[in-house]
Scaffold this active site. Structure first.
Site, PDB file in Angstrom:
ATOM      1  N   CYS A   2      57.019   5.485  71.746  1.00 62.26           N
ATOM      2  CA  CYS A   2      56.605   4.141  72.175  1.00 62.26           C
ATOM      3  C   CYS A   2      57.812   3.326  72.637  1.00 62.26           C
ATOM      4  O   CYS A   2      58.902   3.456  72.100  1.00 62.26           O
ATOM      5  CB  CYS A   2      55.956   3.385  71.022  1.00 62.26           C
ATOM      6  SG  CYS A   2      54.484   4.207  70.416  1.00 62.26           S
ATOM      7  N   ARG A  29      61.326   7.571  77.678  1.00 62.15           N
ATOM      8  CA  ARG A  29      61.076   7.827  76.255  1.00 62.15           C
ATOM      9  C   ARG A  29      59.816   8.668  76.055  1.00 62.15           C
ATOM     10  O   ARG A  29      59.556   9.139  74.953  1.00 62.15           O
ATOM     11  CB  ARG A  29      60.920   6.490  75.514  1.00 62.15           C
ATOM     12  CG  ARG A  29      62.208   5.701  75.421  1.00 62.15           C
ATOM     13  CD  ARG A  29      61.938   4.289  75.000  1.00 62.15           C
ATOM     14  NE  ARG A  29      61.514   4.177  73.629  1.00 62.15           N
ATOM     15  CZ  ARG A  29      62.295   3.894  72.604  1.00 62.15           C
ATOM     16  NH1 ARG A  29      63.576   3.694  72.798  1.00 62.15           N
ATOM     17  NH2 ARG A  29      61.819   3.781  71.392  1.00 62.15           N
ATOM     18  N   TRP A  75      53.165   6.362  72.860  1.00 61.86           N
ATOM     19  CA  TRP A  75      53.224   7.809  72.682  1.00 61.86           C
ATOM     20  C   TRP A  75      52.431   8.067  71.412  1.00 61.86           C
ATOM     21  O   TRP A  75      52.879   7.734  70.316  1.00 61.86           O
ATOM     22  CB  TRP A  75      54.668   8.246  72.524  1.00 61.86           C
ATOM     23  CG  TRP A  75      54.892   9.722  72.538  1.00 61.86           C
ATOM     24  CD1 TRP A  75      54.753  10.564  73.597  1.00 61.86           C
ATOM     25  CD2 TRP A  75      55.326  10.539  71.444  1.00 61.86           C
ATOM     26  NE1 TRP A  75      55.074  11.845  73.224  1.00 61.86           N
ATOM     27  CE2 TRP A  75      55.426  11.867  71.922  1.00 61.86           C
ATOM     28  CE3 TRP A  75      55.654  10.278  70.118  1.00 61.86           C
ATOM     29  CZ2 TRP A  75      55.827  12.917  71.122  1.00 61.86           C
ATOM     30  CZ3 TRP A  75      56.044  11.334  69.315  1.00 61.86           C
ATOM     31  CH2 TRP A  75      56.133  12.636  69.809  1.00 61.86           C
ATOM     32  N   ASN A 101      56.106  -0.305  67.623  1.00 62.78           N
ATOM     33  CA  ASN A 101      56.684   1.034  67.720  1.00 62.78           C
ATOM     34  C   ASN A 101      56.931   1.513  66.293  1.00 62.78           C
ATOM     35  O   ASN A 101      57.510   0.778  65.509  1.00 62.78           O
ATOM     36  CB  ASN A 101      58.002   0.935  68.506  1.00 62.78           C
ATOM     37  CG  ASN A 101      58.751   2.248  68.576  1.00 62.78           C
ATOM     38  OD1 ASN A 101      58.199   3.297  68.285  1.00 62.78           O
ATOM     39  ND2 ASN A 101      60.010   2.176  68.962  1.00 62.78           N
ATOM     40  N   GLY A 102      56.456   2.706  65.951  1.00 66.72           N
ATOM     41  CA  GLY A 102      56.653   3.215  64.590  1.00 66.72           C
ATOM     42  C   GLY A 102      55.343   3.724  64.036  1.00 66.72           C
ATOM     43  O   GLY A 102      54.348   3.842  64.759  1.00 66.72           O
ATOM     44  N   GLU A 465      70.995  27.233  71.809  1.00 60.81           N
ATOM     45  CA  GLU A 465      70.809  26.107  72.732  1.00 60.81           C
ATOM     46  C   GLU A 465      70.260  26.595  74.076  1.00 60.81           C
ATOM     47  O   GLU A 465      69.390  25.949  74.670  1.00 60.81           O
ATOM     48  CB  GLU A 465      72.150  25.369  72.901  1.00 60.81           C
ATOM     49  CG  GLU A 465      72.130  24.190  73.861  1.00 60.81           C
ATOM     50  CD  GLU A 465      71.097  23.122  73.536  1.00 60.81           C
ATOM     51  OE1 GLU A 465      70.514  23.129  72.453  1.00 60.81           O
ATOM     52  OE2 GLU A 465      70.853  22.268  74.419  1.00 60.81           O
ATOM     53  N   LYS A 469      66.760  25.217  75.629  1.00 65.70           N
ATOM     54  CA  LYS A 469      66.667  24.604  76.966  1.00 65.70           C
ATOM     55  C   LYS A 469      65.604  25.311  77.787  1.00 65.70           C
ATOM     56  O   LYS A 469      64.835  24.682  78.497  1.00 65.70           O
ATOM     57  CB  LYS A 469      68.001  24.698  77.723  1.00 65.70           C
ATOM     58  CG  LYS A 469      69.093  23.704  77.429  1.00 65.70           C
ATOM     59  CD  LYS A 469      68.821  22.263  77.723  1.00 65.70           C
ATOM     60  CE  LYS A 469      68.144  21.583  76.578  1.00 65.70           C
ATOM     61  NZ  LYS A 469      68.969  20.963  75.567  1.00 65.70           N
ATOM     62  N   GLU A 472      61.910  24.552  76.317  1.00 66.48           N
ATOM     63  CA  GLU A 472      61.388  23.187  76.356  1.00 66.48           C
ATOM     64  C   GLU A 472      61.044  22.700  77.761  1.00 66.48           C
ATOM     65  O   GLU A 472      60.189  21.832  77.916  1.00 66.48           O
ATOM     66  CB  GLU A 472      62.330  22.199  75.655  1.00 66.48           C
ATOM     67  CG  GLU A 472      63.621  21.912  76.384  1.00 66.48           C
ATOM     68  CD  GLU A 472      64.475  20.882  75.656  1.00 66.48           C
ATOM     69  OE1 GLU A 472      63.932  19.963  75.049  1.00 66.48           O
ATOM     70  OE2 GLU A 472      65.713  21.016  75.718  1.00 66.48           O
ATOM     71  N   HIS A 488      67.570  43.784  63.095  1.00 68.41           N
ATOM     72  CA  HIS A 488      66.789  43.453  61.901  1.00 68.41           C
ATOM     73  C   HIS A 488      65.395  42.940  62.265  1.00 68.41           C
ATOM     74  O   HIS A 488      64.783  42.235  61.469  1.00 68.41           O
ATOM     75  CB  HIS A 488      67.545  42.431  61.043  1.00 68.41           C
ATOM     76  CG  HIS A 488      68.874  42.950  60.581  1.00 68.41           C
ATOM     77  ND1 HIS A 488      68.992  43.950  59.639  1.00 68.41           N
ATOM     78  CD2 HIS A 488      70.139  42.665  60.986  1.00 68.41           C
ATOM     79  CE1 HIS A 488      70.278  44.233  59.464  1.00 68.41           C
ATOM     80  NE2 HIS A 488      70.991  43.469  60.272  1.00 68.41           N
ATOM     81  N   LYS A 588      62.068  11.565  74.468  1.00 70.47           N
ATOM     82  CA  LYS A 588      63.527  11.496  74.395  1.00 70.47           C
ATOM     83  C   LYS A 588      64.007  10.996  73.037  1.00 70.47           C
ATOM     84  O   LYS A 588      65.014  11.450  72.525  1.00 70.47           O
ATOM     85  CB  LYS A 588      64.038  10.569  75.507  1.00 70.47           C
ATOM     86  CG  LYS A 588      65.552  10.497  75.628  1.00 70.47           C
ATOM     87  CD  LYS A 588      66.114  11.762  76.214  1.00 70.47           C
ATOM     88  CE  LYS A 588      67.624  11.788  76.247  1.00 70.47           C
ATOM     89  NZ  LYS A 588      68.124  13.174  76.357  1.00 70.47           N
TER      90      LYS A 588
HETATM   91  C1  F6R Z   1      66.457  19.026  73.260  1.00 69.21           C
HETATM   92  C2  F6R Z   1      66.607  17.696  72.689  1.00 69.21           C
HETATM   93  C3  F6R Z   1      66.175  17.488  71.285  1.00 69.21           C
HETATM   94  C4  F6R Z   1      67.110  16.496  70.579  1.00 69.21           C
HETATM   95  C5  F6R Z   1      66.558  16.157  69.185  1.00 69.21           C
HETATM   96  C6  F6R Z   1      67.479  15.256  68.410  1.00 69.21           C
HETATM   97  O1  F6R Z   1      66.930  19.076  74.579  1.00 69.21           O
HETATM   98  O2  F6R Z   1      67.039  16.785  73.336  1.00 69.21           O
HETATM   99  O3  F6R Z   1      66.089  18.682  70.593  1.00 69.21           O
HETATM  100  O4  F6R Z   1      68.378  17.074  70.471  1.00 69.21           O
HETATM  101  O5  F6R Z   1      65.311  15.540  69.324  1.00 69.21           O
HETATM  102  O6  F6R Z   1      67.663  14.033  69.051  1.00 69.21           O
HETATM  103  P1  F6R Z   1      68.935  13.143  68.793  1.00 69.21           P
HETATM  104  O7  F6R Z   1      70.118  13.903  69.236  1.00 69.21           O
HETATM  105  O8  F6R Z   1      68.693  11.893  69.592  1.00 69.21           O
HETATM  106  O9  F6R Z   1      68.988  12.867  67.312  1.00 69.21           O
END
Ligand code: F6R
Length: 592
Positions: A2, A29, A75, A101-102, A465, A469, A472, A488, A588
């Site tokens: 949100c 966001r 959201w 928001n929350g 990582e 990437k 996602e 394993h 985000k």
């Molecule tokens: C993946 C990504 C998420 C964030 C995670 C933590 O590309 O961006 O996995 O890394 O949600 O978010 P932050 O770093 O803001 O605590």
């Protein structure tokens, strides 16, 4: 996640177009519905489900009258994404409007009590109890500020709230607990928002109210009151991010723009060296370190663990924030708990930080100044990546790694690593020069349904990582594995339809990883290798090869070898016709 905005203009012009622009800046966001409320003799609400522009076409927000109002991108967390559940929410007499928001943990009990008292509800959200409670308390004789304060005493959970009432016009009242909120002073008016990018076009002098404080916005200014209603003096912080910094600058997507900005992010973060030195001195002796983070930040933390253990010889754990409660019991005054977060608002990390503060020294490595974790942690390092709009973390990950390498290198007094760090921007730029070649290679991988990423030692978190990437943004199922774990279990899944991406820089683990590469080759896997320039053996055993400057050692590899993996994910996503900036189901900033 949100996003909320409120604005009151100094002059009596219509505020709706400004609110609409601000709320558009919070699109990054993630959201499923949007809405606005303005006041002009009565409270007017327009809202809807779906894309901001689509809802605007249906509702025509610019027609709304009134010089102040509130806006929201939702959201969904409690209640499905529907028109009724979109914010702003009203009480049943249309006297109080609220954006929130929350998440509220006790909203069902409150709602039942209110229904017994005769209140009627339209939505299935937790938020709707808030305007009802505020109206009830105003009817009992409190002013809007008092009613908001009394209302928050009833709420359990997290919230950032902005409220307006027709019984007390020309005023916005805002407060927060465990959710972000800023207020900002602009040339033409005063703002409240869940995040600074929302208001950057209009205001740059920003204050972040503390939990429990109440911000009161009128056309004459902003006052912050403490829990007892006493005025608190605060100096606004100037935010120098330009609005252009938050735009795409000619790139097709924010993600590729942000990948391209990575060498700069490293250079800028290296500028934190003196600050980090000072922090290490102030922290003093540390017997144990524990990293806490989520997602990509968790992967940066694993690199941190390996670095600190290998360079400084200090015992180091790394734990996912939402799984930290047992480890938290072992934290004590000799432990330094380090929180890694792009946003500085991630709910689970923030809760763990509050817990750690009770026993230990805490350090937050965060990209967003003024975010909740920067205020909570005893020490704070800001990564210098600038705003990151693409949902997938790229430049903030590389900036986090830079800060972690500086921290570990300085703590261990290891000048060699600091010196190697200074060359990283050059290595990253070299990878970026190969991006057309990487784009061509990517075209051969968009068919995949499953993919594996293998790495050993410092390359293990790179594999994790790389896989995150890919999954996602391309929606291809991908797993990152410690190469030694292959036999394993996962080896059973390897066949000629499965791409395996092997990260194999020169160094101690090279030979063992080569054995793993040969194992997957024997099962017919489609091998893409990321290795040092001129590594003939790796090239001969692979279908595709991406070469990195051979000076890049295994220790420094995470900062450089991660870059082609980001590019592959980006190009495969584009090939598949998806939007890399807004992956489905993801947001985000995760403040719930
Ligand atoms: C993946 C990504 C998420 C964030 C995670 C933590 O590309 O961006 O996995 O890394 O949600 O978010 P932050 O770093 O803001 O605590």
């Amino acid at each position: 996640m949100c996003g909320i905005v409120g604005c009151i203009l100094k002059e009596k012009k219509d505020v709706a177009p400004i609110l609409f622009e601000c709320i558009k800046n919070l699109e990054y966001r993630g959201y499923d519905s949007i809405g606005l409320a303005t006041y002009d003799n009565a409270i007017h609400v327009k809202k809807g489900k779906g894309d901001i522009r689509k809802v605007d076409r249906e509702q025509n927000f610019s027609n709304m009258k009134g010089f102040y109002g509130i806006a929201h991108t939702r959201w969904a967390s409690t209640g499905k994404p529907t028109h009724e559940n979109a914010h702003p929410h009203l009480d049943d007499s249309n006297t109080v409007a609220v954006v929130h928001n929350g998440t509220l943990e006790n909203y069902l009990e409150i709602r039942e009590d209110l229904i017994e008292e005769g209140h009627e509800f339209i939505s299935t959200t937790d938020t709707e109890v808030i305007p009802h409670l505020i109206k009830k308390f105003m009817d009992e004789g409190l002013d809007l500020e008092g009613a908001v304060r009394k209302c928050t005493k009833k709420l359990e959970g997290s919230y950032a709230i902005v409220a307006m009432s027709k019984d007390e016009p020309n005023k916005l009242v805002a407060t927060r607990k465990d959710s972000p909120l800023i207020v900002a002073f602009g040339k033409d008016g005063y703002f409240v928002a869940s995040d600074t990018p929302a208001v950057l076009d209009y205001a740059r002098e920003v204050i972040r109210p503390k939990e429990g404080e109440i911000a009161i916005l009128t056309k004459d200014g902003i006052e912050i009151h403490d829990k007892n209603g006493k005025k608190v003096r605060k100096t606004p912080q100037h935010i120098d991010w330009s609005p252009e910094m938050a735009k795409k600058e000619g790139f097709d997507h924010f993600m590729i723009k942000e990948i391209t900005e990575q060498s700069l992010a490293v250079k800028h973060t290296l500028g934190q060296k003196a600050n980090i030195k000072r922090i290490i001195k102030e922290i003093g002796d540390v017997k144990r370190i524990c990293f806490v983070a989520c997602g990509t930040s968790y992967h940066a933390s694993i690199t941190g663990k390996y670095l600190i253990e290998s360079l400084a010889g200090i015992a180091c754990d790394v734990v996912i924030a939402s799984e930290s409660k047992y480890t938290a019991r072992t934290w004590d005054e000799d432990t330094l708990v380090i929180f890694i977060s792009q946003s500085g608002e991630t709910f689970d990390s923030l809760m763990a930080l509050k817990e750690a503060n009770k026993t230990s020294n805490t350090l937050a490595i965060v990209n967003v100044a003024g975010s909740a974790m920067t205020e909570e942690a005893k020490y704070f390092i800001q990564t210098q990546a600038g705003p990151e709009i693409g949902v997938a973390a790229t430049k903030t990950y590389i900036a986090q790694l830079t800060a972690i390498y500086l921290f570990a290198g300085l703590m261990a007094g290891n000048d060699k690593i600091i010196e190697e760090l200074s060359r990283v921007p050059k290595y990253i730029d070299e990878v970026m020069k190969e991006k057309d070649k990487i784009k061509e290679i990517s075209k051969r991988y968009d068919f995949a349904e499953n993919a594996f990423y293998l790495g050993r030692g410092f390359s293990y978190p790179i594999a994790l990582e790389g896989a995150l990437k890919l999954k996602e943004i391309t929606y291809i199922h991908a797993e990152g594995y410690a190469a030694g774990e292959l036999k394993h279990g996962p080896l059973a899944l390897i066949d000629e339809k499965v791409p395996v991406i092997v990260i194999i820089p020169p160094g101690d683990d090279y030979k063992k990883t080569m054995v793993n590469l040969e194992e997957v080759k024997a099962r017919g896997a489609i091998i893409l290798t990321v290795c040092a320039k001129g590594d003939k053996k790796a090239a001969d055993n692979s279908i595709d090869v991406i070469e990195i400057n051979s000076e890049v050692t295994d220790i420094i590899a995470p900062l450089v070898y991660a870059v082609p993996l980001q590019l592959i994910s980006y190009y495969v996503t584009c090939d598949k016709g998806y939007d890399p900036d807004k992956p489905r189901n993801l947001a985000k900033v995760i403040t719930v």
